[in-house]
Design a protein around this motif. Structure first.
Motif, PDB file in Angstrom:
ATOM      1  N   TYR A 278      -3.244   1.608  -4.109  1.00 28.13           N
ATOM      2  CA  TYR A 278      -2.937   3.036  -4.073  1.00 28.13           C
ATOM      3  C   TYR A 278      -3.990   3.716  -3.209  1.00 28.13           C
ATOM      4  O   TYR A 278      -5.178   3.658  -3.506  1.00 28.13           O
TER       5      TYR A 278
ATOM      6  N   ILE B 147      -3.937  -4.151  -9.254  1.00 27.38           N
ATOM      7  CA  ILE B 147      -4.080  -2.761  -8.806  1.00 27.38           C
ATOM      8  C   ILE B 147      -5.464  -2.521  -8.219  1.00 27.38           C
ATOM      9  O   ILE B 147      -6.478  -2.848  -8.827  1.00 27.38           O
TER      10      ILE B 147
ATOM     11  N   PHE C  56      -7.527   0.656  -5.722  1.00 23.25           N
ATOM     12  CA  PHE C  56      -7.472   1.975  -5.108  1.00 23.25           C
ATOM     13  C   PHE C  56      -8.303   1.959  -3.835  1.00 23.25           C
ATOM     14  O   PHE C  56      -9.331   1.281  -3.769  1.00 23.25           O
TER      15      PHE C  56
ATOM     16  N   VAL D  39      -0.797   8.432 -10.919  1.00 23.62           N
ATOM     17  CA  VAL D  39      -1.131   7.126 -11.489  1.00 23.62           C
ATOM     18  C   VAL D  39      -1.361   7.272 -12.993  1.00 23.62           C
ATOM     19  O   VAL D  39      -0.965   6.413 -13.776  1.00 23.62           O
TER      20      VAL D  39
ATOM     21  N   LEU E  41       3.361   2.712 -12.958  1.00 22.49           N
ATOM     22  CA  LEU E  41       2.511   2.486 -11.788  1.00 22.49           C
ATOM     23  C   LEU E  41       1.322   1.586 -12.118  1.00 22.49           C
ATOM     24  O   LEU E  41       0.710   1.016 -11.224  1.00 22.49           O
TER      25      LEU E  41
ATOM     26  N   ILE F  52      -0.642   8.176  -2.506  1.00 21.13           N
ATOM     27  CA  ILE F  52      -0.206   8.816  -3.745  1.00 21.13           C
ATOM     28  C   ILE F  52      -1.293   9.757  -4.237  1.00 21.13           C
ATOM     29  O   ILE F  52      -2.470   9.599  -3.898  1.00 21.13           O
TER      30      ILE F  52
ATOM     31  N   LEU G 126      -5.623   7.008  -1.998  1.00 19.94           N
ATOM     32  CA  LEU G 126      -5.774   8.359  -2.535  1.00 19.94           C
ATOM     33  C   LEU G 126      -6.632   9.227  -1.630  1.00 19.94           C
ATOM     34  O   LEU G 126      -7.796   8.902  -1.400  1.00 19.94           O
TER      35      LEU G 126
ATOM     36  N   ARG H 105       0.839  -1.197   0.000  1.00 17.72           N
ATOM     37  CA  ARG H 105       0.000   0.000   0.000  1.00 17.72           C
ATOM     38  C   ARG H 105       0.873   1.246   0.000  1.00 17.72           C
ATOM     39  O   ARG H 105       1.876   1.324   0.710  1.00 17.72           O
TER      40      ARG H 105
END
Length: 173
Positions: A27, A97, A99, A12, A18, A7, A29, A4
């Motif tokens: 990621y 990936i 988020f 991204v 990435l 960012i 955010l 983790r």
């Protein structure tokens, strides 16, 4: 195990590496960085120096906005926005990936030294005890100068951060 990182959403879209990590990544955010995407996509200021790169990055930003506006993802984000520091359920972009959106709040703790977005990134990394990814040397220098207790990786060191990283125990010593 999924690594983790805190960012900014625009990074991204800007840095293609990435989107193809060697290991699963989450990621994290701050929500305000998603809002920044709209300003950048429609803004007149260039994002990249090369006009072709600028067009490409704006296209990627548009794709990322569409991803966050997907009804299921939008619903997850809206739930996170109901309380300060609440994290969304994972928003899956691919097998590797995902988020997590955080309803971060700038509490002015670092307000004199950092802008509101930087402050939210710092507070999110600190509160969740996660490393931060950044491409801004000035920001990284300010972190060191201000002795902010947050681990930061330069975007250029992304593969190292994903594959090996530095454990918080080593970092604290």
């Amino acid at each position: 195990m999924r690594r983790r990182f805190v960012i900014e959403a625009v990074m991204v879209a800007t840095y293609g590496q990435l989107l193809v990590p060697g290991h699963p990544v989450d990621y994290v955010l701050p929500y305000s960085t998603i809002l920044e995407l709209y300003d950048m996509k429609d803004g007149n200021d260039p994002i990249m120096d090369d006009p072709k790169d600028d067009t490409y990055v704006r296209q990627k930003i548009g794709e990322l906005i569409a991803f966050f506006e997907d009804p299921l993802n939008r619903k997850k984000i809206e739930r996170a926005l109901q309380a300060p520091w609440r994290e969304s359920s994972p928003l899956l972009l691919s097998d590797t990936i995902q988020f997590t959106v955080v309803h971060a709040l700038d509490n002015a703790q670092y307000g004199e030294y950092f802008d509101p977005i930087e402050t939210e990134l710092l507070l999110t990394a600190s509160k969740l005890e996660l490393p931060l990814l950044s491409d801004q040397f000035e920001f990284q220098d300010k972190l060191i100068e201000a002795e902010v207790p947050v681990q930061v990786y330069d975007i250029e060191d992304f593969e190292f951060a994903v594959e090996e990283g530095i454990s918080p125990q080593v970092w604290d010593n």
